[in-house]
Design an enzyme around this catalytic site. Structure first.
Site: not given
Length: 253
Positions: A2-3, A51, A240
């Protein structure tokens, strides 16, 4: 993972449910703070920083949590079956007379003195969703990354906090920048960071990221129709995926 936008919405939800209320149940299922008891304290509020989540109490302590890949917070009505929080995935429970906040599969959990919050977030760059962003500090940190690919600099929480793969890809797409462009050749990094900030702010309100490029592998680009491609930022095991349009985001010659 989650950002920043997701963390801000989570903080807002916890804030709405808990702030100003007395804790009547405290259960931290984590080795180090397992014996910490927050019962009787009043919740002052929850804020996100990048985060990370910081839930503060009136006795001068802060519960610091990080969701990592699979973590989440849920709010249930106290006394409901869900509020019993019997799942083996539960890592934290904070209950007031009305609401129970349950942290599932949290990736990080600490209790620190509020004045010592810097011990858990002090290494991070400016929070991109903060009320104000220290642009000079963000640019100073950016400059230290030299020719590192721009997508990787955007992902670096020590440059600015809150951006992940979604907003790295979406902000670069919005600005038509090839993700592997050397960071020190970006003419105006502050403009790119401002774009990411606006995108995340919009998502905090709507609950929806831009959705123009991230996750759209082989689907047509919304601007030119070229199939969206995906590349890799960072080396294993920290790699990523970064989605981009090979036409709109051609590398500069």
């Amino acid at each position: 993972m989650p950002e920043g936008d997701v963390l801000r919405r989570t903080a807002n939800r916890l804030d709405l449910a808990l702030t100003g209320q007395v804790v009547v149940r405290s259960d931290l299922r984590w080795p180090t703070p397992a014996t910490v008891d927050l019962v009787g304290t009043t919740v002052l509020g929850t804020r996100s920083y990048g985060k990370h989540l910081l839930t503060r109490f009136d006795d001068g302590r802060t519960l610091h949590t990080h969701l990592r890949m699979e973590g989440r917070w849920r709010v249930e009505r106290t006394g409901s079956p869900q509020a019993a929080a019997r799942s083996e995935q539960v890592r934290a429970v904070l209950a007031t007379e009305q609401w129970t906040a349950i942290g599932y599969q949290l990736g990080m959990l600490d209790v620190v003195r509020t004045v010592d919050e810097h011990a858990v977030i002090g290494h991070l760059g400016p929070d991109l969703l903060g009320e104000t962003v220290d642009a000079d500090e963000a640019l100073r940190r950016w400059a230290t990354r030299g020719s590192t690919p721009v997508a990787e600099v955007l992902l670096d929480q020590q440059v600015v906090a809150g951006i992940g793969t979604i907003y790295s890809a979406e902000s670069l797409f919005a600005e038509r920048i090839w993700p592997w462009t050397p960071a020190d050749s970006i003419p105006d990094p502050s403009r790119l960071l401002a774009v990411a900030r606006r995108q995340m702010q919009q998502s905090v309100v709507t609950g929806l990221p831009p959705g123009r490029v991230h996750g759209r592998l082989r689907q047509p680009c919304v601007r030119c129709g070229t199939p969206i491609a995906v590349g890799q930022a960072r080396r294993p095991p920290m790699e990523r995926p970064i989605f981009y349009c090979p036409t709109c985001q051609k590398p500069s010659s």
